[in-house]
Design a protein around this motif. Structure first.
Motif, mmCIF file in Angstrom:
data_model
loop_
_atom_site.group_PDB
_atom_site.id
_atom_site.type_symbol
_atom_site.label_atom_id
_atom_site.label_comp_id
_atom_site.label_asym_id
_atom_site.label_seq_id
_atom_site.Cartn_x
_atom_site.Cartn_y
_atom_site.Cartn_z
ATOM 1 N N TYR A 92 4.412 5.328 -5.492
ATOM 2 C CA TYR A 92 4.304 5.261 -6.885
ATOM 3 C C TYR A 92 3.282 6.390 -7.571
ATOM 4 O O TYR A 92 3.927 6.977 -8.460
ATOM 5 C CB TYR A 92 3.975 4.065 -7.202
ATOM 6 N N PHE A 93 2.339 6.547 -7.105
ATOM 7 C CA PHE A 93 1.472 7.749 -7.712
ATOM 8 C C PHE A 93 1.989 8.868 -7.395
ATOM 9 O O PHE A 93 2.118 9.842 -8.133
ATOM 10 C CB PHE A 93 0.168 7.650 -7.152
ATOM 11 N N ALA A 94 2.794 9.552 -6.247
ATOM 12 C CA ALA A 94 3.450 10.413 -6.020
ATOM 13 C C ALA A 94 4.789 10.879 -6.751
ATOM 14 O O ALA A 94 4.999 11.867 -7.299
ATOM 15 C CB ALA A 94 3.706 10.555 -4.629
ATOM 16 N N LEU A 95 5.319 9.703 -7.169
ATOM 17 C CA LEU A 95 6.605 9.917 -7.839
ATOM 18 C C LEU A 95 6.464 9.703 -9.106
ATOM 19 O O LEU A 95 7.319 10.533 -9.905
ATOM 20 C CB LEU A 95 7.612 8.586 -7.462
ATOM 21 N N VAL A 96 5.413 9.451 -9.805
ATOM 22 C CA VAL A 96 4.957 9.584 -11.282
ATOM 23 C C VAL A 96 4.606 10.963 -11.566
ATOM 24 O O VAL A 96 4.991 11.159 -12.592
ATOM 25 C CB VAL A 96 3.839 8.558 -11.493
ATOM 26 N N GLN A 97 4.259 11.673 -10.472
ATOM 27 C CA GLN A 97 4.115 13.158 -10.927
ATOM 28 C C GLN A 97 5.364 13.952 -11.076
ATOM 29 O O GLN A 97 5.695 14.837 -11.681
ATOM 30 C CB GLN A 97 3.088 13.722 -9.805
ATOM 31 N N VAL A 98 6.512 13.356 -10.406
ATOM 32 C CA VAL A 98 7.646 14.076 -10.467
ATOM 33 C C VAL A 98 8.773 13.379 -11.561
ATOM 34 O O VAL A 98 9.142 14.204 -12.285
ATOM 35 C CB VAL A 98 8.326 13.954 -9.047
ATOM 36 N N TRP A 99 8.822 12.390 -11.496
ATOM 37 C CA TRP A 99 9.522 11.497 -12.385
ATOM 38 C C TRP A 99 8.786 10.563 -13.445
ATOM 39 O O TRP A 99 7.687 10.432 -13.155
ATOM 40 C CB TRP A 99 10.678 10.612 -11.772
ATOM 41 N N SER A 100 9.461 9.593 -14.136
ATOM 42 C CA SER A 100 8.843 8.829 -15.000
ATOM 43 C C SER A 100 8.483 7.596 -14.170
ATOM 44 O O SER A 100 8.987 7.425 -13.286
ATOM 45 C CB SER A 100 9.715 8.668 -15.971
ATOM 46 N N PRO A 101 7.424 6.732 -14.846
ATOM 47 C CA PRO A 101 6.978 5.861 -13.913
ATOM 48 C C PRO A 101 8.180 4.547 -13.757
ATOM 49 O O PRO A 101 7.990 3.774 -12.786
ATOM 50 C CB PRO A 101 5.982 5.268 -15.037
ATOM 51 N N ILE A 102 9.089 4.673 -14.629
ATOM 52 C CA ILE A 102 10.159 3.646 -14.580
ATOM 53 C C ILE A 102 11.148 3.846 -13.470
ATOM 54 O O ILE A 102 11.667 3.327 -12.438
ATOM 55 C CB ILE A 102 10.883 3.407 -15.754
ATOM 56 N N MET A 152 1.045 -1.344 -0.083
ATOM 57 C CA MET A 152 -0.072 -0.002 -0.026
ATOM 58 C C MET A 152 0.925 1.188 -0.004
ATOM 59 O O MET A 152 0.727 2.084 -0.592
ATOM 60 C CB MET A 152 -1.035 0.033 1.233
ATOM 61 N N LEU A 153 1.927 1.225 0.775
ATOM 62 C CA LEU A 153 2.827 2.369 1.081
ATOM 63 C C LEU A 153 3.499 2.785 -0.546
ATOM 64 O O LEU A 153 3.880 3.581 -1.085
ATOM 65 C CB LEU A 153 4.023 2.344 1.861
ATOM 66 N N GLU A 154 3.677 1.518 -1.165
ATOM 67 C CA GLU A 154 4.355 1.342 -2.460
ATOM 68 C C GLU A 154 3.529 2.100 -3.391
ATOM 69 O O GLU A 154 3.740 2.867 -4.202
ATOM 70 C CB GLU A 154 5.064 0.191 -2.930
ATOM 71 N N LEU A 155 2.260 1.621 -3.402
ATOM 72 C CA LEU A 155 1.221 2.065 -4.446
ATOM 73 C C LEU A 155 1.105 3.786 -4.227
ATOM 74 O O LEU A 155 0.971 4.365 -5.295
ATOM 75 C CB LEU A 155 -0.099 1.558 -3.997
ATOM 76 N N SER A 156 0.874 4.119 -3.043
ATOM 77 C CA SER A 156 0.765 5.568 -3.023
ATOM 78 C C SER A 156 2.052 6.471 -3.115
ATOM 79 O O SER A 156 2.199 7.393 -3.876
ATOM 80 C CB SER A 156 0.335 5.839 -1.442
#
Length: 164
Positions: free
Chosen positions: A54-64, A48-52
């Motif tokens: 991930y969504f926060a980091l996708v806005q700053v960096w790329s999904p990879i 769950m922490l990873e999912l949240s």
């Protein structure tokens, strides 16, 4: 060599071995429990922490990049938990049990050396072990045999004198 001491120290050795095994088993069970708990946290809680994250980091960096950073963080947390679970057991109980175990082994080795010296003495010099046991009966037999001829010669002289 005293067989009571040997039996007593063998019992102490067995008891301390049981105590040491029990302490180590408890430590292994605690470590296994911590590892299982670490795996449970890694499987459900961090998902769950990873999912949240991930969504926060996708806005700053790329999904990879976001997935790679979260994977590295998960490995670091799991490594820390495994390091905590792998600590060696410490405690006064284990130290005391090891000390008693060592002293009983030393006493048993001393008793074994005493038995070995007794057995080797009997094997190398068998008369030394038998001679004290045979000496007293032999002396009594010799003394009795020395007394009998004197006592036997006196009645013969008297009987010969009675016949004339």
């Amino acid at each position: 060599m005293n067989t009571e001491n040997v039996v007593k120290h063998l019992r102490v050795l067995l008891r301390t071995d049981r105590i040491i095994a029990d302490i180590r088993m408890r430590h292994l069970l605690v470590g296994l429990g911590l590892r299982a708990f670490a795996a449970l946290i890694a499987a459900f809680g961090l998902l769950m922490l990873e999912l949240s994250a991930y969504f926060a980091l996708v806005q700053v960096w790329s999904p990879i990049y976001a997935a790679a950073i979260l994977g590295a963080v998960n490995f670091a947390i799991a490594a820390i938990l495994f390091a905590i679970a792998a600590r060696p057991p410490s405690g006064r109980e284990l130290d005391l049990a090891n000390e008693i175990h060592g002293s009983s082994v030393e006493v048993l080795q001393h008793e074994a050396r005493a038995l070995q010296s007794q057995v080797s003495g009997v094997i190398h010099h068998p008369l030394n072990g038998i001679l004290p046991l045979l000496l007293v009966p032999l002396i009594t037999i010799i003394i009795k045999s020395l007394k009998k001829p004197k006592a036997a010669t006196a009645p013969e002289k008297t009987s010969a004198a009675d016949q004339k």
